[in-house]
Enzyme design. Structure first.
Site, mmCIF file in Angstrom:
data_model
loop_
_atom_site.group_PDB
_atom_site.id
_atom_site.type_symbol
_atom_site.label_atom_id
_atom_site.label_comp_id
_atom_site.label_asym_id
_atom_site.label_seq_id
_atom_site.Cartn_x
_atom_site.Cartn_y
_atom_site.Cartn_z
ATOM 1 N N ASP A 280 -28.211 24.233 15.009
ATOM 2 C CA ASP A 280 -27.090 23.396 15.413
ATOM 3 C C ASP A 280 -26.625 22.550 14.233
ATOM 4 O O ASP A 280 -27.336 21.653 13.793
ATOM 5 C CB ASP A 280 -27.534 22.501 16.585
ATOM 6 C CG ASP A 280 -26.487 21.477 16.987
ATOM 7 O OD1 ASP A 280 -25.307 21.665 16.622
ATOM 8 O OD2 ASP A 280 -26.857 20.502 17.673
ATOM 9 N N ASP B 38 -24.339 19.036 18.709
ATOM 10 C CA ASP B 38 -23.925 19.116 20.116
ATOM 11 C C ASP B 38 -24.971 19.833 20.973
ATOM 12 O O ASP B 38 -24.735 20.118 22.147
ATOM 13 C CB ASP B 38 -22.562 19.813 20.252
ATOM 14 C CG ASP B 38 -22.586 21.267 19.808
ATOM 15 O OD1 ASP B 38 -23.639 21.729 19.305
ATOM 16 O OD2 ASP B 38 -21.558 21.951 19.969
ATOM 17 N N ASP C 99 -22.184 42.249 17.291
ATOM 18 C CA ASP C 99 -22.252 42.962 18.551
ATOM 19 C C ASP C 99 -20.864 43.453 18.939
ATOM 20 O O ASP C 99 -19.881 42.718 18.840
ATOM 21 C CB ASP C 99 -22.799 42.056 19.655
ATOM 22 C CG ASP C 99 -24.240 42.372 20.009
ATOM 23 O OD1 ASP C 99 -24.480 43.495 20.470
ATOM 24 O OD2 ASP C 99 -25.104 41.503 19.804
ATOM 25 N N ASP D 8 -23.467 47.308 22.079
ATOM 26 C CA ASP D 8 -24.163 46.919 23.297
ATOM 27 C C ASP D 8 -23.950 47.947 24.406
ATOM 28 O O ASP D 8 -22.834 48.429 24.623
ATOM 29 C CB ASP D 8 -23.636 45.551 23.756
ATOM 30 C CG ASP D 8 -24.306 45.055 25.006
ATOM 31 O OD1 ASP D 8 -25.518 44.794 24.961
ATOM 32 O OD2 ASP D 8 -23.614 44.929 26.043
ATOM 33 N N GLU E 11 -27.343 50.618 21.244
ATOM 34 C CA GLU E 11 -28.404 50.228 22.158
ATOM 35 C C GLU E 11 -28.409 51.254 23.281
ATOM 36 O O GLU E 11 -27.497 51.290 24.115
ATOM 37 C CB GLU E 11 -28.134 48.831 22.732
ATOM 38 C CG GLU E 11 -29.196 48.398 23.742
ATOM 39 C CD GLU E 11 -28.729 47.301 24.675
ATOM 40 O OE1 GLU E 11 -29.597 46.573 25.185
ATOM 41 O OE2 GLU E 11 -27.509 47.180 24.909
ATOM 42 N N HIS F 183 -33.324 40.066 21.619
ATOM 43 C CA HIS F 183 -33.048 38.923 22.496
ATOM 44 C C HIS F 183 -33.325 39.202 23.968
ATOM 45 O O HIS F 183 -33.220 38.303 24.804
ATOM 46 C CB HIS F 183 -31.588 38.498 22.328
ATOM 47 C CG HIS F 183 -30.612 39.595 22.669
ATOM 48 N ND1 HIS F 183 -30.432 40.695 21.853
ATOM 49 C CD2 HIS F 183 -29.802 39.783 23.736
ATOM 50 C CE1 HIS F 183 -29.532 41.499 22.404
ATOM 51 N NE2 HIS F 183 -29.146 40.973 23.541
ATOM 52 N N ASP F 184 -33.675 40.429 24.308
ATOM 53 C CA ASP F 184 -33.909 40.809 25.701
ATOM 54 C C ASP F 184 -35.381 41.006 26.046
ATOM 55 O O ASP F 184 -35.697 41.314 27.200
ATOM 56 C CB ASP F 184 -33.167 42.110 26.029
ATOM 57 C CG ASP F 184 -31.663 41.909 26.160
ATOM 58 O OD1 ASP F 184 -31.244 40.789 26.488
ATOM 59 O OD2 ASP F 184 -30.908 42.874 25.939
#
Length: 572
Positions: free
Chosen positions: A27, A31, A104, A209, A265, A340-341
């Protein structure tokens, strides 16, 4: 014996990738959310690690129903991530450091807030109606129901009812992610335009994706088990023939002219044969395909506590080796432990009693194979799964669905349902990167939106860089060997040969190229193991995760999770 094949060289074959999930990376503007400028600020960190390719998950304008994979505008950036100018500066500064960028490319669906879908649902004769998959539904006992009983990946039906036109649209993910109709040439044209515009901005390729889901089987019910209302039948919308027609067009009009990398993917439904159809050198479709066969080689579905997980080493070796052998002359593979999955690597296959040794061993086992390695953010410092204490900790829609599923099966045990869902929650990989032991792990100066793992004071980047024997330095060494060492060609182009396939503890393989051999030895055990070195003469040692190597006569004595890479002469 095969000694490797030096194929027509592409830049991405000699790369080492790093996957970034923007929301939880860094970040820069206080925020609580990671952003594009946060990636820019960490380019020197990535350059120092040695990676020269970064794959960035979606930062497009989105309602964030599925963390950005529900795209509202392909040509704009979500406000929380920054602006298009920020992206342009990121591309420029990454290229100045020799780092290429892959984005992606979301082909299967859009957000229900995308202008195409807003138009599509206005009327049945709207020009955009055929951009999506609409159906009138069927009448059963005088009541309109879904056209088929197909299940969604996120639970429930793969169809959602829309009152505006009294019709159903298909959505194999969430209700807010309607599936595009790739049979419509106008959809193909529009998505080709998306790719071309991003390539014109200077990006170097795409991770595509859900690429295997672009076609649909005839709308007939799937076979359901007892009590199953919406069976999830992958064969209704995965790896169907027309997908290859669409990809061949993308290859001819987008990928080939730009010499970009295109990584698909293909998910858990893809066999090795279908993987080759997508990405063999002569397929004229994709550069590589990610598969997930190696992600679940343990007893994850049988336990409810992480300390009870046990790796099936024979199964893991079989999976890796099958893909290595199938692609050794016909194609190229990406190498990755997770994305990330999936759950965090250290929690899935590592050992909490031997975190440093097992982490280094897992890194070595993967990075010495043939292919292009990808590191998932935080993997290089040994980040672990989040200790979920309440269902409110979940942000991921599929994790919430999983919790509800397990709670339905065990309504009197919500703790069990939470543990089951937590073990494979996608939120595990999406926690904030632990940059330091400062407040909020150095990710932000305010309370982050992503979860922060409480172990950040012990596991963080700053400390890992300071410790010369850390997991971070091990990854850096492996990357150096692949990219800039005397054995780079052997690692890049060498053939792969699995040894001792039935050994339930050791994963050992040979790499051969132009008369040279690397012997890669990895123990997956807490107990001492041995390996017979008599068939080899050791010519050099390049990797180890212990300060010394113990050889008694011609027997190598392996300590818990010991990992060694020797250059050897094979005594034939």
């Amino acid at each position: 014996m095969k000694e490797g094949l030096r194929v027509i060289e592409k830049w991405w074959m000699k790369s080492v990738g790093y996957q970034i999930y923007p929301k939880s990376f860094y970040d820069s503007n206080a925020d609580g959310i990671g952003d594009i400028n946060g990636i820019r600020e960490k380019l020197d960190y990535l350059n120092d690690l040695g990676v020269n390719l970064i794959w960035i998950c979606p930062f497009y304008d989105s309602p964030m129903d599925d963390n950005g994979y529900d795209v509202r505008n392909f040509f704009d950036v979500a406000k929380e991530f920054g602006s298009m100018d920020d992206v342009k500066h990121l591309i420029e500064e990454a290229h100045q450091r020799g780092i290429k960028i892959v984005l992606d490319y979301v082909l299967n669906h859009t957000s229900d807030e995308h202008p195409w879908f807003i138009e599509s649902r206005q009327s049945k004769d709207n020009p955009y109606r055929d951009y999506y998959i609409w159906h009138e539904g069927k009448i059963v006992d005088g009541k309109k129901i879904e056209p088929t009983n197909w299940g969604s990946f996120f639970g429930g039906s793969a169809w959602n009812y829309d009152e505006m036109t009294d019709s159903y649209y298909m959505k194999i993910f969430s209700n807010k992610m309607p599936d595009l109709n790739w049979k419509n040439v106008a959809v193909q044209d529009a998505m080709i335009d998306v790719a071309k515009q991003w390539l014109n901005l200077g990006i170097d390729g795409f991770r595509i994706d859900a690429v295997s889901h672009l076609d649909r089987a005839p709308f007939e019910d799937a076979t359901a088990h007892d009590g199953e209302k919406y069976p999830l039948d992958w064969y209704k919308f995965s790896n169907l023939p027309k997908v290859h027609d669409y990809l061949k067009r993308l290859h001819e009009e987008v990928f080939k002219p730009s010499d970009c990398v295109a990584i698909g993917e293909v998910g858990g439904s893809a066999s090795i044969d279908s993987g080759l159809l997508y990405s063999a050198f002569d397929s004229n479709e994709l550069s590589m395909v990610f598969n997930f066969d190696h992600n679940w080689c343990n007893n994850l579905h049988e336990v409810n506590h992480p300390k009870k997980l046990k790796t099936n080493v024979i199964d893991l070796k079989r999976v890796f080796s099958s893909w290595q052998y199938a692609f050794e002359e016909r194609g190229w593979l990406p190498l990755n432990w997770l994305n990330h999955d999936q759950p965090r690597l250290m929690s899935q296959y590592g050992d909490y009693k031997y975190p440093l040794q097992s982490g280094k061993m897992l890194a070595t086992a993967l990075h010495m194979m043939r292919g292009t390695p990808f590191i998932y953010q935080g993997e290089e410092i040994g980040m672990t799964n989040y200790p979920f204490e309440d269902v409110s900790d979940f942000n991921d829609i599929s994790s919430i669905s999983s919790y509800r599923y397990h709670l339905e099966k065990n309504p009197d045990d919500p703790v069990l349902a939470l543990r089951k869902a937590a073990l494979r929650s996608r939120d595990n990989a999406r926690t904030a990167i632990q940059w330091s032991n400062d407040l909020y792990a150095g990710f932000s100066t305010v309370k982050p939106i992503p979860l922060v793992h409480p172990n950040y004071k012990k596991v963080n980047v700053e400390q890992s860089i300071k410790q010369q024997d850390s997991l971070w330095h091990h990854y850096k060494h492996l990357i150096h060997l692949r990219r800039q060492s005397e054995i780079s060609d052997l690692i890049l182009w060498g053939s792969y040969h699995l040894l001792d396939a039935d050994n339930p503890h050791n994963y050992v393989y040979l790499r051969r190229y132009q008369g040279e051999s690397l012997l890669v030895i990895n123990s997956f055990s807490r107990k001492k193991q041995t390996f017979d070195l008599s068939p080899y003469t050791i010519m050099g040692q390049y990797v180890t995760n212990y300060p010394d190597t113990r050889i008694n006569k011609q027997t190598l004595h392996l300590r818990p999770y010991e990992s060694i890479v020797f250059k050897v002469k094979e005594n034939v």
